[in-house]
Enzyme design. Sequence first.
Site, PDB file in Angstrom:
ATOM      1  N   THR A   1       0.833  -1.220   0.000  1.00  0.00           N
ATOM      2  CA  THR A   1       0.000   0.000   0.000  1.00  0.00           C
ATOM      3  C   THR A   1       0.861   1.261   0.000  1.00  0.00           C
ATOM      4  OG1 THR A   1      -0.023   0.124   2.399  1.00  0.00           O
ATOM      5  CG2 THR A   1      -1.771  -1.173   1.364  1.00  0.00           C
TER       6      THR A   1
ATOM      7  N   ASP B   1      18.376  -0.292   3.924  1.00  0.00           N
ATOM      8  CA  ASP B   1      19.155  -1.480   3.550  1.00  0.00           C
ATOM      9  C   ASP B   1      20.597  -1.105   3.224  1.00  0.00           C
ATOM     10  OD1 ASP B   1      17.070  -3.208   3.914  1.00  0.00           O
ATOM     11  OD2 ASP B   1      16.510  -3.311   1.802  1.00  0.00           O
TER      12      ASP B   1
END
Length: 209
Positions: A108, A203
């Site tokens: 989403t 990350d």
Amino acid sequence: MDKMVNILTHPLIAHKLTIMRDKNTSVKDFRECAHEVALLIGYEATKDLILSDHEIETPITKTIGKTIEKQVALIPILRAGLGMVDAMMDLIPAAKIGHIGLYRNEETLEPVEYYCKLPTDIAKRQVLVLDPMLATGGSAVAAINFIKKRNANNIKFCCIIAAPEGIKVLREAHPDVEIFCGALDEKLNEHGYIVPGLGDAGDRLFGTL
Ligand code: PRP
Ligand code: URA
């Protein structure tokens, strides 16, 4: 672009951003560049901190120096915002630090909150919200909603890269919040990533690719 949006054009930022964008850059080099870019953004974002007079004596004579009057709170958005905290602390060692934990639901793209701990006196402070990426703007808007619920009213948002979509959303939701970013990129892709961007900032900072 309105004057509440500061796109920084310093050559050092442009150079370090090229290293950060390169997918072959190591975690160590990425982290170091994030630190250095955050320092340069912090320098700009603090340019209008309010000063008061402070009498001191140099080895030669008495004089009136300037000290920062309004105290600062740094609020990194977890987790990638942590990559900007140390640099800001180098600039403002007395700053208090709050944390807001948000991650984007990958489908989403809506922000999901998992942590919020802010200094109790945040209403009196100049608040700098830190997050390297302003993509859809959902995370920044949600974080600033939390901060405003605690009555903070002097908020700036500092990011390394912004997408035009994120700037528009943040400006509409919080027109009082001045934005500082190291670069304005072209667009978002269909997964909500900034193009050309640098990939997933969390990350790359923490080596979780
Ligand atoms: C990244 C980034 C922002 C957010 C920006 O965090 O650090 O918080 O995405 O995207 P938006 O503007 O579309 O909300 P992410 O959700 O990947 O979480 P992480 O820092 O834990 O990796
Ligand atoms: N979050 C990131 O870390 N990178 C993007 O490009 C968009 C959101």
